[in-house]
Enzyme design. Structure first.
Site, mmCIF file in Angstrom:
data_model
loop_
_atom_site.group_PDB
_atom_site.id
_atom_site.type_symbol
_atom_site.label_atom_id
_atom_site.label_comp_id
_atom_site.label_asym_id
_atom_site.label_seq_id
_atom_site.Cartn_x
_atom_site.Cartn_y
_atom_site.Cartn_z
ATOM 1 N N HIS A 53 62.209 -53.335 59.266
ATOM 2 C CA HIS A 53 62.599 -52.554 58.295
ATOM 3 C C HIS A 53 61.415 -52.366 56.947
ATOM 4 C CE1 HIS A 53 67.069 -52.594 59.299
ATOM 5 N NE2 HIS A 53 66.414 -52.368 60.435
ATOM 6 N N GLU A 55 61.613 -53.532 54.001
ATOM 7 C CA GLU A 55 61.409 -54.581 53.181
ATOM 8 C C GLU A 55 60.558 -55.757 53.836
ATOM 9 O OE1 GLU A 55 66.031 -53.491 52.744
ATOM 10 O OE2 GLU A 55 64.222 -53.109 54.014
ATOM 11 N N ALA A 164 67.538 -9.625 64.628
ATOM 12 C CA ALA A 164 67.117 -9.240 65.845
ATOM 13 C C ALA A 164 67.270 -7.745 66.094
ATOM 14 C CB ALA A 164 67.478 -9.771 67.001
ATOM 15 N N ARG A 186 62.972 -29.003 62.196
ATOM 16 C CA ARG A 186 63.465 -29.757 63.609
ATOM 17 C C ARG A 186 62.733 -31.107 63.455
ATOM 18 N NH1 ARG A 186 61.039 -25.065 67.847
ATOM 19 N NH2 ARG A 186 62.491 -23.475 67.522
ATOM 20 N N ASP A 202 66.111 -15.756 75.102
ATOM 21 C CA ASP A 202 64.717 -16.108 74.320
ATOM 22 C C ASP A 202 64.080 -17.063 75.067
ATOM 23 O OD1 ASP A 202 65.544 -14.295 72.281
ATOM 24 O OD2 ASP A 202 66.290 -15.664 71.196
ATOM 25 N N LEU A 206 62.404 -25.117 71.365
ATOM 26 C CA LEU A 206 63.386 -26.040 70.405
ATOM 27 C C LEU A 206 62.785 -27.290 70.309
ATOM 28 C CD1 LEU A 206 66.724 -25.030 71.182
ATOM 29 C CD2 LEU A 206 65.270 -23.888 69.701
ATOM 30 N N ARG A 209 56.230 -29.609 67.739
ATOM 31 C CA ARG A 209 54.712 -29.344 68.303
ATOM 32 C C ARG A 209 53.587 -29.593 67.318
ATOM 33 N NH1 ARG A 209 58.059 -25.226 70.099
ATOM 34 N NH2 ARG A 209 57.382 -23.685 68.665
ATOM 35 N N GLY A 302 72.622 -17.978 68.007
ATOM 36 C CA GLY A 302 72.995 -16.535 67.909
ATOM 37 C C GLY A 302 74.010 -16.300 66.769
ATOM 38 N N LEU A 305 77.745 -17.849 67.484
ATOM 39 C CA LEU A 305 77.697 -19.545 67.362
ATOM 40 C C LEU A 305 77.808 -19.946 65.759
ATOM 41 C CD1 LEU A 305 78.199 -22.384 68.616
ATOM 42 C CD2 LEU A 305 75.980 -22.463 68.995
#
Length: 368
Positions: A53, A55, A164, A186, A202, A206, A209, A302, A305
């Site tokens: 941690h 500390e 889109a 992300r 698509d 996800l 990178r 999309g 959702l």
């Protein structure tokens, strides 16, 4: 020390806590600064769960000089033995004289107990609550207190609110700077939720990178959660290239379709019909992700959702990337929602806006 000096050091500890933003999950993001006679003698961040941690890292840098010093810690130090020993014990053993804390840890095994243990050992403890500490750990606080992660919806839109073309073509609405910013989103997230439609159309990875998000030479990848009610996706999709980093959530008792990828059934019995993506019980989904230790969840999906999350009031923040383009009436809308009057409009508060190259990013907080 004056209050102003304490705040200055505590904000420096907050900078150290930021260093664990991409890797510390499921633990909170914590920084520690050790100061003696006006000199910083130890700095520590918490990077990976199961490792030191903040500390402990700061105490190791300070070594024997920590005796009689002041520790500035963004979050109340732990007082129980989890994957690592209690930090309170280490602070007491090192001879720390005073501790300044930026926020009480809401975890029931810690909350107030860490402060109490330090004070029982004769250490002076001051609480200087910093809103920035709470903001940095908003996902952790949500998981611990509400049992679910903090949910951020991300959408890239045109000036006329389209995501889109009618054909589904969406690469690229925004420019390079906005897409790099999404990489940071992300990297900060424990999981990314998407729908089967996005995967089928698509075929995104996800993933994170960019090398700038490496911590200790490695990138922590978020769990990719695909909502696929009727199991239409297959192992050929890029999101499943690393099966251990993915999860398929479906409905009913269908046979598992993708080898080596975990499957979960979460049916919303209250729904009759609708689309594949909307038939998964989103409330159960968020609880399940909270139980798995997810603090922050990003939804990249999309309009169906996204509409389900918005309509169900299951979001905390909406991030809009607005490109200076107009896509026209036939292009796809941001979210499928049925709003018939101004009184039914979904309200939010704009908390930030900034330019990213040719685009604008707007952060909207759900109005409770």
């Amino acid at each position: 020390m004056t209050r102003q000096t304490d705040l200055l050091y505590l904000r420096s500890a907050l900078d150290l806590a930021e260093r664990g933003r991409f890797s510390s999950t499921p633990n909170p993001r914590v920084g520690c600064l050790i100061v003696k006679e006006g000199v910083v003698i130890g700095r520590g961040s918490h990077f990976w769960a199961g490792e030191n941690h903040a500390e402990i890292n700061a105490l190791q840098e300070a070594d024997l000089s920590a005796y009689g010093a002041t520790a500035y810690i963004t979050l109340e130090p732990c007082s129980f033995h989890g994957r690592t020993p209690p930090c309170t014990d280490a602070l007491i053993k090192a001879g720390i004289k005073r501790v300044v804390i930026g926020m009480i840890d809401p975890h029931p095994d810690v909350s107030g107990k860490g402060i109490g243990k330090l004070r029982s050992a004769g250490i002076e403890v001051d609480l200087l609550e910093l809103p920035e500490v709470a903001e940095l750990n908003a996902g952790y606080v949500s998981r611990i207190t509400l049992g679910k992660p903090r949910v951020c919806l991300k959408v890239a839109i045109s000036l006329d609110g389209r995501t889109a073309m009618a054909s589904g073509e969406s690469k690229w609405i925004t420019g390079d700077d906005a897409r790099l910013d999404v990489q940071e989103l992300r990297a900060s997230s424990c999981a990314i939720i998407t729908g089967s439609g996005t995967i089928l159309h698509d075929d995104p990875r996800l993933t994170v990178r960019e090398d700038c998000f490496q911590i200790g030479g490695r990138i922590r990848q978020p769990l990719r959660v695909v909502l696929d009610s009727n199991l239409q996706v297959s192992g050929k999709h890029k999101v499943f290239e690393n099966p251990s980093e993915a999860l398929i959530v479906h409905c009913g008792k269908a046979e598992e379709q993708v080898d080596a990828v975990e499957h979960q059934c979460l049916t919303d019995v209250g729904l009759t019909g609708g689309t594949d993506e909307s038939q998964v019980d989103l409330i159960s989904l968020l609880k399940m992700l909270g139980d798995r230790g997810c603090n922050n969840v990003l939804v990249e999906a999309g309009s169906q959702l996204l509409g389900a999350f918005i309509e169900g009031e299951l979001w905390d923040e909406l991030i809009l990337y607005i490109a200076p383009k107009i896509l026209g009436n036939d292009a796809r809308s941001l979210a499928n929602l049925s709003v018939v009057s101004m009184a039914d409009a979904i309200n939010g508060n704009i908390i930030d806006h900034t330019s990213l190259g040719p685009d604008i990013r707007i952060r909207v907080e759900r109005r409770v």
